[in-house]
Design a protein around this motif. Structure first.
Motif, PDB file in Angstrom:
ATOM      1  N   ARG A   1       6.815  29.649  17.485  1.00  0.00           N
ATOM      2  CA  ARG A   1       7.199  30.944  18.048  1.00  0.00           C
ATOM      3  C   ARG A   1       6.284  31.222  19.221  1.00  0.00           C
ATOM      4  O   ARG A   1       5.267  30.539  19.409  1.00  0.00           O
ATOM      5  CB  ARG A   1       7.092  32.053  17.002  1.00  0.00           C
TER       6      ARG A   1
ATOM      7  N   ASP B   1       6.997  26.132  11.974  1.00  0.00           N
ATOM      8  CA  ASP B   1       7.765  27.154  12.687  1.00  0.00           C
ATOM      9  C   ASP B   1       7.056  27.468  13.997  1.00  0.00           C
ATOM     10  O   ASP B   1       5.914  27.947  13.997  1.00  0.00           O
ATOM     11  CB  ASP B   1       7.869  28.434  11.839  1.00  0.00           C
TER      12      ASP B   1
ATOM     13  N   ALA C   1      15.045  36.407  14.566  1.00  0.00           N
ATOM     14  CA  ALA C   1      15.578  36.010  15.870  1.00  0.00           C
ATOM     15  C   ALA C   1      14.545  36.128  16.964  1.00  0.00           C
ATOM     16  O   ALA C   1      14.567  35.381  17.928  1.00  0.00           O
ATOM     17  CB  ALA C   1      16.792  36.876  16.197  1.00  0.00           C
ATOM     18  N   THR C   2      13.617  37.062  16.817  1.00  0.00           N
ATOM     19  CA  THR C   2      12.619  37.233  17.869  1.00  0.00           C
ATOM     20  C   THR C   2      11.236  37.247  17.255  1.00  0.00           C
ATOM     21  O   THR C   2      11.062  37.582  16.089  1.00  0.00           O
ATOM     22  CB  THR C   2      12.828  38.557  18.625  1.00  0.00           C
TER      23      THR C   2
ATOM     24  N   ARG D   1      11.323  24.227  12.937  1.00  0.00           N
ATOM     25  CA  ARG D   1      12.226  25.285  13.385  1.00  0.00           C
ATOM     26  C   ARG D   1      11.562  26.072  14.523  1.00  0.00           C
ATOM     27  O   ARG D   1      10.348  25.986  14.722  1.00  0.00           O
ATOM     28  CB  ARG D   1      12.517  26.262  12.227  1.00  0.00           C
ATOM     29  N   SER D   2      12.376  26.828  15.218  1.00  0.00           N
ATOM     30  CA  SER D   2      11.855  27.752  16.221  1.00  0.00           C
ATOM     31  C   SER D   2      12.359  29.148  15.897  1.00  0.00           C
ATOM     32  O   SER D   2      13.518  29.317  15.515  1.00  0.00           O
ATOM     33  CB  SER D   2      12.309  27.361  17.624  1.00  0.00           C
ATOM     34  N   ARG D   3      11.500  30.122  16.078  1.00  0.00           N
ATOM     35  CA  ARG D   3      11.900  31.496  15.766  1.00  0.00           C
ATOM     36  C   ARG D   3      12.408  32.249  16.982  1.00  0.00           C
ATOM     37  O   ARG D   3      12.921  33.361  16.849  1.00  0.00           O
ATOM     38  CB  ARG D   3      10.724  32.255  15.171  1.00  0.00           C
ATOM     39  N   ASP D   4      12.221  31.702  18.197  1.00  0.00           N
ATOM     40  CA  ASP D   4      12.642  32.498  19.346  1.00  0.00           C
ATOM     41  C   ASP D   4      13.261  31.664  20.463  1.00  0.00           C
ATOM     42  O   ASP D   4      14.421  31.811  20.779  1.00  0.00           O
ATOM     43  CB  ASP D   4      11.450  33.316  19.880  1.00  0.00           C
ATOM     44  N   THR D   5      12.490  30.756  21.037  1.00  0.00           N
ATOM     45  CA  THR D   5      12.995  30.012  22.184  1.00  0.00           C
ATOM     46  C   THR D   5      12.711  28.524  21.980  1.00  0.00           C
ATOM     47  O   THR D   5      12.262  28.120  20.907  1.00  0.00           O
ATOM     48  CB  THR D   5      12.331  30.542  23.473  1.00  0.00           C
TER      49      THR D   5
ATOM     50  N   PRO E   1      16.055  27.107  18.438  1.00  0.00           N
ATOM     51  CA  PRO E   1      16.380  28.225  17.549  1.00  0.00           C
ATOM     52  C   PRO E   1      17.709  27.990  16.829  1.00  0.00           C
ATOM     53  O   PRO E   1      18.679  27.495  17.421  1.00  0.00           O
ATOM     54  CB  PRO E   1      16.500  29.422  18.509  1.00  0.00           C
TER      55      PRO E   1
END
Ligand code: CU
Length: 254
Positions: free
Chosen positions: A108, A106, A236-237, A148-152, A169
């Motif tokens: 972020r 992940d 989301a952020t 995965r990405s949690r923000d951008t 994301p």
């Protein structure tokens, strides 16, 4: 070949290197040809007393040939590169070797949360081990990853594995690698993702097979008995408390 590339530490690293050298050789030859012709023409048609400049509109057959012949040659070179890269693409992206385990990555701003399955080798169970900027894998075993990405936008990049994959994301990307050389390798972000993008760095620790089992046992021994599984859906952020310069390793959740 000169040893300009990072050490090749995955099963497909040498194949990627072969493509890099092939493309470098083809582009290099064309670069030299283009520069030689350019400077010859500059010299040949330099301003001289008594010679009027001529407008060349490229409509004569001989002039058109100067355009079409190099275009055809470059197209042929492209096809050579396509043919060579199709095999590597097939190996990396289309084959699906049976994995030893699946890990989760992940991204972020600006760190990697890296989750190993526990002894059951299944993610999202209570024995998962999530570390900040630190991922452990055994050498000589196929490891699948879920990215995965949690923000951008981020991009997982381990140069020694010749592995790079964007993280977007809302999407989960799956891939695999098999590390061949025990050691420690940087996990970098290859996508400009904010002010601290440059320090978004983790460490991939590739163990000998028995070393990985030892690490897993010691990580389990340190883990709380009722560790919570990693969240299935990323927020989301990013948390506001994420340090701008994340440490090289350490537990965030066990
Ligand atoms: Cu990033």
């Amino acid at each position: 070949m000169p040893d300009w590339l990072p050490v090749a530490a995955s099963t497909y690293a040498k194949d990627i290197d072969g493509l890099i050298w092939l493309i470098t050789a083809i582009v290099g030859v064309w670069f030299v040809i283009a520069e030689v012709v350019l400077f010859y023409l500059i010299f040949r048609y330099r301003r001289r007393a008594g010679v009027k400049p001529e407008y060349v509109d490229g409509s004569r057959k001989k002039q058109i040939a100067w355009i079409l012949v190099p275009c055809a040659a470059i197209l042929a070179c492209d096809l050579v590169i396509d043919a060579a890269s199709a095999r590597v693409w097939d190996e990396m992206k289309l084959t699906n070797p049976k994995p030893h385990m699946t890990v989760r990555v992940d991204g972020r701003q600006w760190a990697w949360d890296l989750t190993n399955p526990g002894p059951d080798r299944v993610l999202d169970t209570s024995d998962d081990i999530t570390l900040l900027n630190e991922l452990h894998v055994p050498a000589g075993e196929v490891v699948r990853f879920e990215l995965r990405s949690r923000d951008t936008l981020h991009s997982l990049w381990v140069p020694e594995l010749r592995l790079k994959q964007d993280a977007v994301p809302g999407r989960t990307f799956r891939g695999w690698f098999e590390a061949t050389r025990p050691g420690e390798y940087g996990i970098l972000c290859a996508e400009l993702c904010g002010v601290a993008h440059g320090v978004m760095k983790g460490t991939l620790i590739v163990h000998e097979s028995s070393g990985y089992e030892n690490w897993l046992r010691s990580a389990q021994a340190q883990a709380p008995a009722a560790a919570a599984p990693a969240p299935a859906t990323a927020p989301a952020t990013a948390p506001a408390t994420v340090p701008a310069t994340a440490p090289a390793g350490g537990s965030v959740a066990r």
